[in-house]
Design an enzyme around this catalytic site. Structure first.
Site, PDB file in Angstrom:
ATOM      1  CB  SER A  56      -0.896   0.016   1.241  1.00 17.09           C
ATOM      2  OG  SER A  56      -1.386   1.328   1.428  1.00 17.09           O
ATOM      3  CG  HIS A  99      -3.922  -1.709  -1.395  1.00 17.76           C
ATOM      4  ND1 HIS A  99      -5.026  -2.512  -1.626  1.00 17.76           N
ATOM      5  CD2 HIS A  99      -4.282  -0.862  -0.388  1.00 17.76           C
ATOM      6  CE1 HIS A  99      -5.998  -2.185  -0.784  1.00 17.76           C
ATOM      7  NE2 HIS A  99      -5.577  -1.178  -0.021  1.00 17.76           N
ATOM      8  CG  ASP A 114      -5.142   2.322   1.012  1.00 17.38           C
ATOM      9  OD1 ASP A 114      -6.070   1.509   1.005  1.00 17.38           O
ATOM     10  OD2 ASP A 114      -3.975   2.035   1.357  1.00 17.38           O
ATOM     11  CG  MET A 152      -8.456   7.037   2.733  1.00 16.83           C
ATOM     12  SD  MET A 152      -7.468   7.178   4.235  1.00 16.83           S
ATOM     13  CE  MET A 152      -6.576   5.623   4.167  1.00 16.83           C
ATOM     14  CG  HIS A 212      -9.237   0.014  -0.160  1.00 17.23           C
ATOM     15  ND1 HIS A 212      -8.589  -0.193   1.051  1.00 17.23           N
ATOM     16  CD2 HIS A 212     -10.570   0.031   0.141  1.00 17.23           C
ATOM     17  CE1 HIS A 212      -9.484  -0.299   2.019  1.00 17.23           C
ATOM     18  NE2 HIS A 212     -10.692  -0.155   1.499  1.00 17.23           N
ATOM     19  CG  MET A 243     -11.295   3.116   2.492  1.00 17.64           C
ATOM     20  SD  MET A 243      -9.712   3.165   3.346  1.00 17.64           S
ATOM     21  CE  MET A 243      -8.635   3.170   1.915  1.00 17.64           C
ATOM     22  CG  MET A 272     -11.419  -2.808   5.768  1.00 15.75           C
ATOM     23  SD  MET A 272      -9.979  -2.377   4.760  1.00 15.75           S
ATOM     24  CE  MET A 272      -8.900  -1.586   5.956  1.00 15.75           C
ATOM     25  N   GLY A 321      -8.774   3.972   7.322  1.00 15.08           N
ATOM     26  CA  GLY A 321      -8.504   5.402   7.452  1.00 15.08           C
ATOM     27  C   GLY A 321      -7.038   5.730   7.627  1.00 15.08           C
ATOM     28  CG  PHE A 322      -5.641   6.809  10.248  1.00 18.59           C
ATOM     29  CD1 PHE A 322      -5.202   8.100   9.948  1.00 18.59           C
ATOM     30  CD2 PHE A 322      -6.913   6.639  10.769  1.00 18.59           C
ATOM     31  CE1 PHE A 322      -6.028   9.191  10.171  1.00 18.59           C
ATOM     32  CE2 PHE A 322      -7.751   7.730  11.000  1.00 18.59           C
ATOM     33  CZ  PHE A 322      -7.307   9.005  10.697  1.00 18.59           C
ATOM     34  N   GLY A 323      -2.771   4.131   7.977  1.00 21.00           N
ATOM     35  CA  GLY A 323      -1.789   3.060   7.950  1.00 21.00           C
ATOM     36  C   GLY A 323      -1.213   2.851   9.335  1.00 21.00           C
ATOM     37  N   GLY A 324      -0.506   1.763   9.506  1.00 22.77           N
ATOM     38  CA  GLY A 324       0.248   1.536  10.743  1.00 22.77           C
ATOM     39  C   GLY A 324      -0.570   1.213  11.973  1.00 22.77           C
ATOM     40  CG  ASP A 342      -6.065  -2.853   3.470  1.00 21.44           C
ATOM     41  OD1 ASP A 342      -4.964  -2.548   3.970  1.00 21.44           O
ATOM     42  OD2 ASP A 342      -6.752  -2.062   2.797  1.00 21.44           O
ATOM     43  N   GLY A 343      -4.550  -4.221   6.526  1.00 23.98           N
ATOM     44  CA  GLY A 343      -4.391  -3.505   7.783  1.00 23.98           C
ATOM     45  C   GLY A 343      -3.610  -4.284   8.822  1.00 23.98           C
ATOM     46  N   GLY A 344      -2.474  -3.735   9.222  1.00 28.34           N
ATOM     47  CA  GLY A 344      -1.695  -4.345  10.293  1.00 28.34           C
ATOM     48  C   GLY A 344      -1.043  -5.668   9.912  1.00 28.34           C
ATOM     49  N   GLY A 377       1.370  -1.974   4.097  1.00 28.90           N
ATOM     50  CA  GLY A 377       1.861  -0.606   3.931  1.00 28.90           C
ATOM     51  C   GLY A 377       3.106  -0.385   4.750  1.00 28.90           C
TER      52      GLY A 377
HETATM   53  C1  DX5 Z   1      -6.144   1.587   5.783  1.00 26.77           C
HETATM   54  C2  DX5 Z   1      -5.757   1.244   4.378  1.00 26.77           C
HETATM   55  C3  DX5 Z   1      -4.624   0.310   4.293  1.00 26.77           C
HETATM   56  C4  DX5 Z   1      -3.333   0.807   4.857  1.00 26.77           C
HETATM   57  C5  DX5 Z   1      -2.621  -0.392   5.403  1.00 26.77           C
HETATM   58  O1  DX5 Z   1      -7.329   2.282   5.779  1.00 26.77           O
HETATM   59  O2  DX5 Z   1      -6.840   0.664   3.683  1.00 26.77           O
HETATM   60  O3  DX5 Z   1      -4.428  -0.159   2.961  1.00 26.77           O
HETATM   61  O4  DX5 Z   1      -2.513   1.456   3.932  1.00 26.77           O
HETATM   62  O5  DX5 Z   1      -1.520   0.041   6.079  1.00 26.77           O
HETATM   63  P1  DX5 Z   1      -0.731  -0.888   7.098  1.00 26.77           P
HETATM   64  O6  DX5 Z   1      -0.280  -2.085   6.325  1.00 26.77           O
HETATM   65  O7  DX5 Z   1       0.392  -0.013   7.525  1.00 26.77           O
HETATM   66  O8  DX5 Z   1      -1.669  -1.240   8.213  1.00 26.77           O
HETATM   67 ZN    ZN Z   2      -6.429  -0.339   1.703  1.00 29.31          ZN
END
Ligand code: DX5
Ligand code: ZN
Length: 216
Positions: free
Chosen positions: A7, A32, A34, A36, A65, A67, A136, A141-144, A174-176, A196
């Site tokens: 991502s 990927h 994202d 938003m 993706h 959102m 999900m 909404g956020f990475g990390g 997707d996520g974490g 990501g």
């Molecule tokens: C979150 C995004 C993810 C995000 C994942 O809303 O949809 O794609 O970039 O980031 P990581 O892998 O850092 O959780």
């Molecule tokens: Zn995503």
């Protein structure tokens, strides 16, 4: 073999071209992206110009993706920008069946995304129409963010539903996602891992992509 979809939300935006070049030389098959809108999710990322720019820099599959609310308004625009796959949220869609058909009419692959609170069985009627389902494993909404453990159970249930259709429908998470949960996710039935932070904050992103694949 599974697919890794880095991502670019965690990429270095001042050097995005460099990061895409790195992915071009990596074992990642998808990129990927994202999008938003600050309404469906409490954050604003980027949109059409970034998809267009990335398209010019890669022949990898662009996994977009969305959102955003009323995602169907933008399917054609993202197709024209270079998207290969569109995923949009169950929670943002009033007429899921119509929207899924529209993405196919536009010549793209389609996936429906489920937020952590949405049970997989809401997809029972639409599942045979889909190319993939994106689960999900954080609130979007956020990475990390921290991986939600309940995801394994959702993936296992979805895998059984997919087997019952007899169709080749991919499961993406997707996520974490990181090296500690990748193997368990594959074992539960995941085909595509979005990553990501794990990829882009790593000292050697290409090696990290290989490690994520090797957890299979
Ligand atoms: C979150 C995004 C993810 C995000 C994942 O809303 O949809 O794609 O970039 O980031 P990581 O892998 O850092 O959780
Ligand atoms: Zn995503």
């Amino acid at each position: 073999m599974p697919i890794i979809a880095p991502s670019i939300l965690s990429a270095d935006f001042l050097n995005l071209g460099k990061d895409i070049e790195m992915l071009n030389n990596s074992k990642a098959e998808w990129i990927h992206i994202d999008v938003m809108d600050g309404v469906f999710v409490p954050n604003i990322s980027y949109g059409i110009p970034i998809v267009k720019a990335v398209r010019k820099a890669t022949s990898k599959i662009l996994d977009v993706h969305l959102m955003i609310v009323q995602p169907e308004r933008y399917f054609e625009t993202f197709r024209d920008a270079g998207a290969d796959i569109i995923t949009f949220h169950y929670e943002a869609s009033m007429h899921l069946h119509r929207s899924v058909a529209l993405v196919h009419e536009l010549g793209m692959k389609v996936g429906v995304v489920l937020n952590p609170h949405t049970p997989v069985n809401v997809l029972s009627e639409i599942l045979p129409e889909l190319d993939l389902v994106l689960i999900m494993s954080v609130n979007p909404g956020f990475g990390g963010q921290k991986f939600i453990e309940n995801t394994y159970q959702k993936v296992k249930t979805l895998k059984q539903m997919i087997l019952a259709t007899g169709k080749n429908i991919l499961i993406e998470v997707d996520g974490g996602v990181d090296l500690s949960n990748a193997g368990k996710l594959y074992a539960a039935g995941v085909d595509v891992l979005v990553a990501g932070n794990t990829v882009f904050s790593s000292a050697d992103p290409k090696a990290t992509i290989v490690k994520l694949l090797s957890a299979y």
